[in-house]
Design a protein around this motif. Sequence first.
Motif, short mmCIF file in Angstrom:
data_model
loop_
_atom_site.label_atom_id
_atom_site.label_comp_id
_atom_site.label_asym_id
_atom_site.label_seq_id
_atom_site.Cartn_x
_atom_site.Cartn_y
_atom_site.Cartn_z
N PRO A 35 5.83 1.05 -0.30
CA PRO A 35 5.73 -0.12 -0.75
C PRO A 35 3.73 0.20 -1.38
O PRO A 35 3.48 -0.83 -1.61
CB PRO A 35 5.50 -0.52 0.14
N ARG A 36 3.47 0.95 -1.06
CA ARG A 36 2.00 1.27 -1.33
C ARG A 36 1.50 1.11 -3.20
O ARG A 36 0.35 0.97 -3.31
CB ARG A 36 1.71 2.92 -0.71
N VAL A 37 2.39 2.16 -3.86
CA VAL A 37 3.05 2.09 -5.25
C VAL A 37 2.55 0.44 -5.67
O VAL A 37 1.82 0.44 -6.71
CB VAL A 37 3.56 2.39 -5.45
N PHE A 38 3.68 -0.21 -4.83
CA PHE A 38 3.53 -1.49 -5.38
C PHE A 38 2.48 -2.30 -5.04
O PHE A 38 1.79 -3.13 -5.96
CB PHE A 38 4.95 -2.52 -4.97
N GLY A 39 2.10 -2.43 -3.81
CA GLY A 39 0.81 -2.97 -4.01
C GLY A 39 -0.72 -2.29 -4.77
O GLY A 39 -1.55 -3.64 -4.98
N GLU A 40 -0.38 -1.09 -5.18
CA GLU A 40 -1.06 -0.34 -5.97
C GLU A 40 -1.74 -1.48 -7.52
O GLU A 40 -2.82 -2.00 -8.14
CB GLU A 40 -1.86 1.09 -6.79
N CYS A 41 -0.02 -1.39 -7.58
CA CYS A 41 0.01 -2.33 -8.77
C CYS A 41 -0.69 -3.91 -9.37
O CYS A 41 -1.01 -3.89 -10.03
CB CYS A 41 1.62 -2.00 -9.21
N GLU A 42 0.01 -4.01 -7.96
CA GLU A 42 -0.84 -5.34 -8.02
C GLU A 42 -1.61 -6.00 -7.96
O GLU A 42 -2.26 -6.58 -7.98
CB GLU A 42 0.63 -6.18 -6.74
N PHE A 43 -2.53 -4.69 -7.60
CA PHE A 43 -3.66 -5.22 -6.72
C PHE A 43 -4.85 -5.36 -8.21
O PHE A 43 -5.18 -5.98 -8.35
CB PHE A 43 -4.12 -3.94 -6.10
N TRP A 44 -4.39 -4.08 -9.25
CA TRP A 44 -5.07 -4.47 -10.72
C TRP A 44 -5.14 -5.54 -11.29
O TRP A 44 -5.41 -6.16 -11.69
CB TRP A 44 -4.45 -2.81 -11.17
N LEU A 45 -3.19 -5.05 -11.54
CA LEU A 45 -3.02 -6.83 -11.66
C LEU A 45 -2.86 -8.16 -11.93
O LEU A 45 -3.68 -8.41 -12.96
CB LEU A 45 -1.16 -6.97 -11.67
N SER A 46 -3.73 -8.15 -10.46
CA SER A 46 -4.31 -9.48 -9.92
C SER A 46 -5.85 -9.75 -10.06
O SER A 46 -6.06 -10.52 -10.86
CB SER A 46 -3.75 -9.63 -8.26
#
Length: 457
Positions: free
Chosen positions: A146-157
């Motif tokens: 889940p941390r990987v998803f969160g990191e990707c979504e953080f930068w996209l957002s």
Amino acid sequence: MVEQDSSPATTPAAGLRNRHIAMIALGGVIGAGLFVGSGAAIAATGPAVLLAFLVVGALVILVMRMLGEMVVASPGRGSFVEYIRMSCGDRAGFTAGWLYWFFWVVVLGSEAIAGALVIEDWIKLPVWVLAIGLIIALKLINFAAPRVFGECEFWLSLVKVVSIIAFILMAGLYVLHLFGPGTTPVQNFLGHGGFFPHGFVAVLSIIPTILFTMMGSEIATVAAAESSEPGKNVARVTRSIGTRVTLFYLVSVAMILLVVPWTSIVPGKSPFVSAMDAMGIPGAGLVMRIVVLSAIISCLNSSMYITSRILTELAASGDAPPSLARESTTDAPRLAIVVSSVAGTVVAFSSILAPDTIFAFLLSCSGGVILVVYSMIVAAYIKAREAAQKAGEADGYNLPFFPYCNYVALIAVVLVFVAMLLNPAERMTAVASIGTSVVCYGLASFRTGRRASSAAL
């Protein structure tokens, strides 16, 4: 009395952090609907579109406040679907969960095609190939912790948020005549028919469209379950996310209306590009194309995440096949991700093979179900707070004007459906969405009846 958080703690290495959850909530709301879709709303209503955004924003703020209070009063239960189940029963939980999953699966397929159309200008491959490529790429991201998803979504957002803030700052300087050829903001804003150029009815008719572009804040309640302190994180995000989203929409659209006349906005074309072109910003089209693509990928990422997590919750409650349940909160539910991605791919292909029949039907069926889910959240809050008051444990509930503001929210949802039924362009969506909700509740009732019969035997 506030219960202790009974959910399993997620390890910091694998779980989502506070900054991830905040950006996931923003990323679920701010998408292509703002950057491109807002142009149609502006063209249909003129400056009065700000009033529609304000009304919809107030509803989102109210619903998120209710969710936050339910989580604080009874933390660690999971997503908002489980709070609906807690207050309104298994039938309501089944209905809310599957309706929400269906809504985001249709979004997943639609956004895959939208992203493929953007990329097609750069990579000359068939749209269906690009759409599948996007889905596979994001599936692999979601397969990770889940941390990987969160990191990707953080930068996209973050790309979206920074872009909006930069646009607001540049537009503000332009309106103040600190750079650029100059403009007449008051004339642009009110000089083309006043504040209500198409009348007040036009504002009511556009509210459903705006409502669908501002949905998604509730994703935070699902994401927070994979953090180390789900109760605190949900409470923190739900207190502020609705206000932040409303301000982003209101201020950015207001700046567009001040920079260019609303009559120059063309539906289907980004009003942000029109405003940046007027300000003389070089490469405005390319910049906005990159921002829109990041918004689409972010929405795809969130769609795959939310659909897989809702499936696992439904499986844990016995409302979906047990094989979809997750064994650990530190690992991604890969089977649920595969099922959701396949369903999204089917939706994407329907938009290519049968855009006017199957895909149009799926869009109509899913278009208004989010309103039904929101009304169920409001109903769940009413029941939860009344139960807490009877038990003398209502310390976590402090929404003012209860229950009147809750009934106002429910009436608002009914009025939106009425407006959709009166609008020929939205009528089919309203009918199909109501029909889908009724069918889903019927399935829930059938399943509950079979469980009761099995238990009696």
